[in-house]
Scaffold this active site. Structure first.
Site: not given
Ligand code: DOR
Length: 431
Positions: A63, A180, A306
């Site tokens: 991210h 997810h 992640d």
């Protein structure tokens, strides 16, 4: 002409099953030769005695927060954190502001990354508009703009008929759908794994079933549609069983696991440190052990960080109020190479899980040292102990469970396109 000779390292290239001592020559951005005692004429020589020389690491799940949340991270800081962690290619998730659900956002990310990031950046576009799980995005246009995969990561597509359509359309653009897996109803207000530890701490739990129900559902839908399904951040032993069965029945299912799910458990939360609060949550010791074995045996195809940066004022609150997520780019190799040091995985297999396998899943041209390939290379010391201090790191955020700790396994140097972009002790030397 630029020539770099990386001399005398242990060369690990899973793409050609090569593990042996040798030299590697990089010339004008490409791998030019691999062999013993290569001539050093007109070369900048980098001594690699005692080090691993491997294809640059590939992270399918970061991210990077740009556009919209640059106070947490941006493409420049995230790209610097990536190369400091040995990652030469990173895929970034779509939960930006605005969401990456429109080709203009995909192009923006690619253009900014080309300017700002020393690592190659591959956008993952949203599967549904605004990640709402209702209306599909224009996958073909997003793919044409440069998206390599589609995902509502951070959010969940709860309606199975929407997920079915997403998977069906993905076959037309031949891109993987990254899921997810968390049932939002079952998860409820859960902030950690539901079990003995959550009961003891008095924190609302999120049961393992919330993940496994969606893994099972989406494997069934992959069978129905023939789509390429990639399961993000697997956290439970039961999910591993489902993935193993799906692979045995010949489905196109792949899966990733994070360093934190391999190394930490729900018991890490006893100090209420919000830098252990992640989605999906850290599970039990047995789950972590099964994840480690599944990674070593390839049931879980790859490691993905992640990397989820959050600002200090957001994390420095009570456990229930903090956002989910930890940073991971700069510590991934150290944490995951523990499996090698513990004798659970070979060096070649470890590099496969960090580089060659993820590159193949997203169809990224990386993960190889074969002659002619782009010269994305990392030099690693699997035995070197160092102190990681997140406040001195390259990410804008500090929400790492390992900050302030001595960890083992260090990235010594990173090359992108044949150019040195990171050197331990010297930092990011160019962008
Ligand atoms: O822990 C997480 N943080 N998991 C996710 O899926 C989303 C991520 C984020 O964006 O912060």
């Amino acid at each position: 002409m630029s020539r770099v000779l990386i001399r005398g390292g242990r060369i690990l290239d899973p793409s050609i099953e090569f593990d042996g001592e040798g030299d590697l020559l990089l010339e004008d951005g490409a791998i030019a030769a691999l062999g013993a005692d290569l001539p050093a004429d007109e070369c900048e020589v980098v001594e690699a005695g005692g080090l691993w020389v491997a294809p640059g690491l590939v992270d399918l799940h970061t991210h990077l927060r740009e556009p919209g949340q640059e106070y947490k991270e941006d493409l420049a800081s995230g790209g610097r954190a990536a190369v400091a962690g040995g990652f030469t290619s990173v895929a970034c998730m779509a939960n930006t502001e605005p969401t990456n659900d429109d080709p203009s956002v995909t192009k923006y990310i690619l253009e900014r990354a080309a300017e700002d990031s020393p690592a190659r950046v591959y956008p993952v576009a949203a599967a549904t508009r605004r990640l709402e799980g209702r209306v599909m995005t224009e996958m073909a246009a997003l793919r044409d703009a440069g998206a390599v995969a589609f995902s509502d990561d951070g959010h969940v597509i709860m309606d199975a008929s929407v997920m079915r359509r997403v998977l069906e359309y993905s076959t037309l653009v031949d891109a993987p759908i990254v899921v997810h897996a968390e049932d939002t109803g079952l998860r409820g207000e859960g902030v950690m794994n539901e079990g003995v530890v959550s009961t003891r701490l008095g924190l609302p739990g999120n049961p393992i079933a919330s993940e496994e129900i969606h893994v099972a559902r989406d494997i069934r839908l992959a069978r129905l549609t023939g789509a390429r399904l990639h399961i993000a951040h697997v956290s439970s032993a039961g999910s591993v069983d489902l993935i193993r069965q799906a692979k045995e029945s010949g489905l196109s299912v792949t899966a990733e696991v994070t360093p934190h799910h391999l190394a930490l458990t729900d018991e890490s939360i006893t100090g209420f440190d919000t830098n252990n609060k992640v989605a999906p949550p850290l599970r039990t010791r047995r789950d972590a052990q099964v994840l480690r074995e599944a990674l070593a045996h390839g049931v879980l195809d790859c490691v993905a960080t992640d990397h989820a940066p959050h600002a200090e004022h957001e994390k420095d609150v009570e456990f229930t109020a903090a956002p989910f997520g930890v940073t991971g780019l700069e510590t991934a190799f150290s944490i995951v190479s523990d499996l090698y040091r513990a004798g659970e995985i070979s060096a070649l297999e470890l590099i496969r899980r960090l580089s060659t396998a993820p590159a193949r899943i997203f169809g990224i041209s990386a993960g190889t040292l074969s002659v002619g390939a782009q010269a994305d290379v990392v030099l690693l010391d699997p035995k070197k102990e160092w102190k990681y201090d997140a406040s001195e790191g390259f990410s804008k955020s500090r929400n790492s469970p390992w900050s302030g700790q001595n960890i083992t396994g260090r990235v010594e140097a990173t090359f992108v396109n044949g150019r040195l972009v990171f050197r331990a002790g010297r930092g990011v030397v160019m962008q």
